[in-house]
Design an enzyme around this catalytic site. Sequence first.
Site, PDB file in Angstrom:
ATOM      1  N   ASP A   1      52.789   4.862 -55.543  1.00  0.00           N
ATOM      2  CA  ASP A   1      51.932   4.896 -54.347  1.00  0.00           C
ATOM      3  C   ASP A   1      52.683   5.102 -53.046  1.00  0.00           C
ATOM      4  O   ASP A   1      52.060   5.284 -52.001  1.00  0.00           O
ATOM      5  CB  ASP A   1      51.096   3.620 -54.214  1.00  0.00           C
ATOM      6  CG  ASP A   1      49.881   3.610 -55.120  1.00  0.00           C
ATOM      7  OD1 ASP A   1      49.575   4.651 -55.711  1.00  0.00           O
ATOM      8  OD2 ASP A   1      49.238   2.557 -55.237  1.00  0.00           O
TER       9      ASP A   1
ATOM     10  N   ASP B   1      43.234  -5.059 -64.447  1.00  0.00           N
ATOM     11  CA  ASP B   1      43.159  -4.711 -63.032  1.00  0.00           C
ATOM     12  C   ASP B   1      42.463  -5.801 -62.230  1.00  0.00           C
ATOM     13  O   ASP B   1      42.406  -5.722 -61.008  1.00  0.00           O
ATOM     14  CB  ASP B   1      42.394  -3.394 -62.848  1.00  0.00           C
ATOM     15  CG  ASP B   1      43.086  -2.217 -63.489  1.00  0.00           C
ATOM     16  OD1 ASP B   1      44.319  -2.168 -63.466  1.00  0.00           O
ATOM     17  OD2 ASP B   1      42.384  -1.329 -64.015  1.00  0.00           O
TER      18      ASP B   1
ATOM     19  N   ASP C   1      51.268  -0.830 -50.944  1.00  0.00           N
ATOM     20  CA  ASP C   1      49.819  -0.772 -51.129  1.00  0.00           C
ATOM     21  C   ASP C   1      49.074  -0.908 -49.811  1.00  0.00           C
ATOM     22  O   ASP C   1      47.907  -1.292 -49.784  1.00  0.00           O
ATOM     23  CB  ASP C   1      49.353  -1.839 -52.124  1.00  0.00           C
ATOM     24  CG  ASP C   1      47.970  -1.538 -52.689  1.00  0.00           C
ATOM     25  OD1 ASP C   1      47.632  -0.351 -52.800  1.00  0.00           O
ATOM     26  OD2 ASP C   1      47.231  -2.489 -52.995  1.00  0.00           O
TER      27      ASP C   1
END
Length: 385
Positions: free
Chosen positions: A214, A366, A176
């Site tokens: 990601d 989230d 990330d």
Amino acid sequence: MVAAASVVVAVGTATGMLSAFGDEDGGSADEARPDVTWSPRLQSLPARPSPSAATPSASASASAPVKEASPGPSPTKRPDTSEEPEKSQKKEPRTAPASTLLYRHPESQVLDWVRAHPDDPRQDLIQSRIADHPAAVWFADYTPGTITSRVRAVTSGGAEAGRVPVVVPYAIPDRDCGGHSQGGAPDLDAYDAWIDRFAAGLGSGDVIVVLEPDSVAQADCLSAGARADRFASLARAGRVLKDANPKARVYYDAGHSGWHAPAKQAGWLRQAGAASADSSDGIFSNVSNFHVTADEVAYDRAVLDALGGPPGLGAVIDTSRNGSGAPADGEWCDPEGRTLGRAPTLSTGMGRIDAYLWVKLPGESDGCKGKPGTFTPSYAYDLAR
């Protein structure tokens, strides 16, 4: 870009177990579990990119990485119309899994909540529409000493049930880009060794591996040299996983339809090994995001076309929260008005689309409707209604 709340993830270094915080709404704390069964990755991209060519990512670190917005038009909220099988596009023959059913691992935050709250008026709906469906199992803590046994517990459970588990290795270094879900292995040598141990737990049955969400789409934050090193490590990871279990289906990170152009994403995927049958079965998209299935189908096919490689490469799509599409304002953190997407299945009826999966477990926040990464029943109920 919309700023996001920081994610706080505690890793028990002594026990090698990952824990998260509970929430005021009755969510479970999921502390000291034998298996990592919640999806800690929080989407730090907006569900729809901003109009600017490049926008800084919200980050818990001092320096914010830069992510490139998709050059194409942003999707708008609309009904999903991709359910009818396409007869004009013949899917190339490929080896089908022995089982056509996905595995529901018996340990997860939503199942914990359902079992602990039999009298909650939301329980029946959350159980029937979320808890009863199979979802991916994430392994997000760098714990080399226990990773093999924990992966084996999931894959052996799937084999015993005659169903296909979905596992998510999520420990790439600089994960990330130091943002909300930062963490991972200390360096690529350590990561390579961790992947070796992860692969040792895959067993010999059918299993789907969603390899490092990601890790490819977010590689803009890395220098050219660091990006090349990461891609080499991902290519190696795919080979190791498939060598350990030839029935393993390994899919690589394609981001989502609102992020990079297909040609750019395909170029990076090729460097990461996604075009090689020795390391890859194709790509995945929309993990923890909200873009409608029709947009993802079109995008994934475009990426596969640009990628090249064996004709049997396919795509899997995270449909866990995309029933209403991405919000028009680009909000990514527990946005209002979202709904569950299609139920997980290995029978999509769509050419080159191998599966619809629930990679992000619906109801895990989230960070806006509950503590980051924890099951939040009010959010789950809103998604399920």
